[in-house]
Enzyme design. Structure first.
Site, PDB file in Angstrom:
ATOM      1  N   HIS A  59       1.094  -1.078  -0.067  1.00 46.67           N
ATOM      2  CA  HIS A  59       0.123   0.008   0.092  1.00 46.67           C
ATOM      3  C   HIS A  59       0.954   1.259   0.105  1.00 46.67           C
ATOM      4  O   HIS A  59       1.907   1.170   0.357  1.00 46.67           O
ATOM      5  CB  HIS A  59      -0.977  -0.059   1.182  1.00 46.67           C
ATOM      6  CG  HIS A  59      -0.427   0.141   2.423  1.00 46.67           C
ATOM      7  ND1 HIS A  59      -0.056   1.251   3.092  1.00 46.67           N
ATOM      8  CD2 HIS A  59      -0.056  -0.822   3.459  1.00 46.67           C
ATOM      9  CE1 HIS A  59       0.432   1.045   4.326  1.00 46.67           C
ATOM     10  NE2 HIS A  59       0.445  -0.177   4.520  1.00 46.67           N
ATOM     11  N   ASP A  61      -0.678   4.415   0.719  1.00 48.01           N
ATOM     12  CA  ASP A  61      -1.244   5.363   1.750  1.00 48.01           C
ATOM     13  C   ASP A  61      -0.385   5.378   2.949  1.00 48.01           C
ATOM     14  O   ASP A  61       0.097   4.200   3.361  1.00 48.01           O
ATOM     15  CB  ASP A  61      -2.793   5.171   1.910  1.00 48.01           C
ATOM     16  CG  ASP A  61      -2.974   3.915   2.518  1.00 48.01           C
ATOM     17  OD1 ASP A  61      -2.480   2.875   1.849  1.00 48.01           O
ATOM     18  OD2 ASP A  61      -3.801   3.786   3.495  1.00 48.01           O
ATOM     19  N   ASP A  92       6.025   1.610   6.830  1.00 49.89           N
ATOM     20  CA  ASP A  92       4.651   1.362   6.582  1.00 49.89           C
ATOM     21  C   ASP A  92       3.991   1.977   5.591  1.00 49.89           C
ATOM     22  O   ASP A  92       3.509   2.843   5.731  1.00 49.89           O
ATOM     23  CB  ASP A  92       3.817   1.286   7.916  1.00 49.89           C
ATOM     24  CG  ASP A  92       2.652   0.790   7.881  1.00 49.89           C
ATOM     25  OD1 ASP A  92       2.245   0.145   7.011  1.00 49.89           O
ATOM     26  OD2 ASP A  92       1.703   1.081   8.630  1.00 49.89           O
ATOM     27  N   GLU A 125      -5.671   3.258   0.663  1.00 54.44           N
ATOM     28  CA  GLU A 125      -6.681   2.875   1.600  1.00 54.44           C
ATOM     29  C   GLU A 125      -6.452   1.873   2.614  1.00 54.44           C
ATOM     30  O   GLU A 125      -7.428   1.342   3.241  1.00 54.44           O
ATOM     31  CB  GLU A 125      -8.029   2.668   1.102  1.00 54.44           C
ATOM     32  CG  GLU A 125      -8.527   4.042   0.472  1.00 54.44           C
ATOM     33  CD  GLU A 125      -9.645   4.697   1.133  1.00 54.44           C
ATOM     34  OE1 GLU A 125     -10.633   4.074   1.741  1.00 54.44           O
ATOM     35  OE2 GLU A 125      -9.818   6.009   0.896  1.00 54.44           O
ATOM     36  N   GLU A 126      -5.394   1.311   2.753  1.00 52.74           N
ATOM     37  CA  GLU A 126      -5.079   0.313   3.612  1.00 52.74           C
ATOM     38  C   GLU A 126      -5.036   0.666   4.910  1.00 52.74           C
ATOM     39  O   GLU A 126      -5.486  -0.141   5.760  1.00 52.74           O
ATOM     40  CB  GLU A 126      -3.641  -0.647   3.330  1.00 52.74           C
ATOM     41  CG  GLU A 126      -3.304  -1.609   4.036  1.00 52.74           C
ATOM     42  CD  GLU A 126      -2.840  -1.466   5.446  1.00 52.74           C
ATOM     43  OE1 GLU A 126      -2.910  -2.314   6.311  1.00 52.74           O
ATOM     44  OE2 GLU A 126      -2.460  -0.381   5.689  1.00 52.74           O
ATOM     45  N   GLU A 150       4.238  -5.830   3.751  1.00 48.65           N
ATOM     46  CA  GLU A 150       4.277  -5.147   5.028  1.00 48.65           C
ATOM     47  C   GLU A 150       5.319  -5.481   5.926  1.00 48.65           C
ATOM     48  O   GLU A 150       6.146  -6.526   5.857  1.00 48.65           O
ATOM     49  CB  GLU A 150       2.998  -5.732   6.053  1.00 48.65           C
ATOM     50  CG  GLU A 150       1.528  -5.139   5.381  1.00 48.65           C
ATOM     51  CD  GLU A 150       1.414  -3.830   5.760  1.00 48.65           C
ATOM     52  OE1 GLU A 150       2.116  -3.227   6.267  1.00 48.65           O
ATOM     53  OE2 GLU A 150       0.170  -3.376   5.580  1.00 48.65           O
ATOM     54  N   HIS A 337       4.054   4.464  12.307  1.00 47.31           N
ATOM     55  CA  HIS A 337       2.748   5.573  12.699  1.00 47.31           C
ATOM     56  C   HIS A 337       3.519   6.558  13.708  1.00 47.31           C
ATOM     57  O   HIS A 337       2.498   7.390  13.918  1.00 47.31           O
ATOM     58  CB  HIS A 337       1.659   4.699  13.211  1.00 47.31           C
ATOM     59  CG  HIS A 337       0.914   3.934  12.250  1.00 47.31           C
ATOM     60  ND1 HIS A 337      -0.547   3.983  12.282  1.00 47.31           N
ATOM     61  CD2 HIS A 337       1.306   3.280  11.185  1.00 47.31           C
ATOM     62  CE1 HIS A 337      -1.054   2.960  11.207  1.00 47.31           C
ATOM     63  NE2 HIS A 337       0.125   2.698  10.424  1.00 47.31           N
TER      64      HIS A 337
HETATM   65 ZN   LIG Z   1       0.918  -1.008   6.533  1.00 50.75          ZN
END
Ligand SMILES: [Zn+2]
Length: 372
Positions: A59, A61, A92, A125-126, A150, A337
């Protein structure tokens, strides 16, 4: 990504997410009001000998950076220090996506046309719905096996908890405290959050899906990710909004988790409204009893001399939406994150090598490949 895939020999298309996806698929997330032209990139090389097909995915995003000033070099700098790339999404999961792109291009450069279909997707959008992957799969990108890059730390990640998001809203007319009726938006919101903390404790203590308890003491986490509201210490907030995330096991469906949240709040904080947004993700466990797991283990062992360990995530990934064998295998990353998120470059390189080896073993007719 599209240009890179084209140059590597893929036929590339854009895949849009249908606006009504959440009405037709009850495990799709609630989409944003508009996708604003944002699409997934999906690509295919058709195999020539009826070999097994493989779908590589990642992903693009990323989550917001919140306070960019607290980053050492800023979230969008992509600074390289001490063998790592630092940046929002480096771990990520742009690092893993880049490794997969390199693996696919290297593989095609060596074999020309593969025996089986090679599919690649770079999805949106993951981080909030999973609808990008769902759209890609619906557009014909199901394969005999799927790998997602991932950041699994070179481990075989095969399970994730269920996740729902909720938006809690409390409102008042915004009085001066000297003249207010004594009700408090803030107290209502705190009561609502405490009620959800109680629900979190119940799920962790009494959830009947024990699989995730073997990996974590507290697998099902409540996260209050954002609270907004209020403008002045001497005025009651006119509106307060909390956006929360709750994890759960396979013993609950997303709809049941939503019902539990709504009924707790109705009991304890009836003046707090609840709406559901973003994720409606089921918990998932892949049993690793298939040729894809064997192929990744063998390739990893060829490179590292050891068998990769298994990994369970107390979060979710797009792997939950894939029907056939699907595993996450990607680089080592940290502060995911968070501030100063990073990906380890040597591990990303090792992932590219491993995935290229897997492709060689997976796609070639049996008995024609020695040592990848
Ligand atoms: Zn991820």
């Amino acid at each position: 990504v599209a240009d890179y895939l084209k140059a590597a020999g893929f036929t590339v298309e854009r895949v849009a997410v249908a606006d009504d996806i959440a009405d037709k698929d009850l495990s799709a997330g609630y989409p944003p009001l508009s996708y604003d032209g944002r699409t997934c990139v999906a690509a295919r090389v058709t195999g020539h000998a009826g070999g097994r097909s493989m779908h590589l995915s990642g992903h693009v995003d990323v989550v917001p950076a919140e306070r960019e000033d607290r980053w050492t070099t800023g979230p969008w700098a992509g600074a390289i220090r001490d063998g790592r790339i630092y940046g929002r999404g480096a771990g990520d999961m742009k690092g893993g996506l880049a490794a997969y792109l390199i693996a696919a291009a290297a593989f095609l450069e060596v074999v020309g046309q593969p025996a089986g279909d090679l599919l690649f997707s770079s999805v949106i959008e993951e981080e909030c719905t999973g609808n990008g992957m769902k759209a890609v799969l619906a557009a014909g990108y199901e394969a005999d096996a799927t790998l997602i890059g991932e950041p699994s730390g070179l481990q075989l990640q095969h399970a994730g908890v269920g996740v729902v998001w909720a938006r809690l809203t409390a409102r008042s007319s915004g009085a001066h405290p000297a003249f207010s009726s004594g009700s408090s938006v803030t107290r209502s919101m705190l009561a609502a959050v405490h009620a959800l903390e109680d629900l979190e404790a119940v799920l962790n203590a009494h959830g009947t899906d024990r699989f995730f308890h073997e990996a974590f003491e507290q697998p099902y986490r409540l996260n209050v990710g954002a609270i907004h509201g209020g403008a002045w210490p001497s005025s009651e907030p006119v509106e307060m909004i909390a956006r929360v995330r709750l994890g759960f096991g396979r013993d609950l469906s997303p709809a049941t988790a939503q019902r539990l949240i709504a009924s707790r709040l109705a009991e304890v904080a009836p003046d707090v409204d609840v709406d559901f947004e973003g994720f409606r993700a089921d918990a998932y466990v892949d049993d690793l009893d298939h040729p894809l797991a064997a192929a990744v283990i063998e390739a990893h062992e060829t490179i590292h001399g050891t068998v990769p360990s298994r990994r369970v995530l107390a979060g979710t990934t797009d792997a939950r939406s894939v029907k056939g064998p699907c595993l996450c295998y990607g680089p080592s990353a940290g502060s995911i994150h968070g501030v100063d998120e990073w990906v380890d470059l040597a591990s990303a390189h090792a992932v590219a090598r491993c995935v290229a080896l897997v492709l060689g073993r997976w796609q070639a007719p049996v008995g024609t490949v020695e040592n990848g």
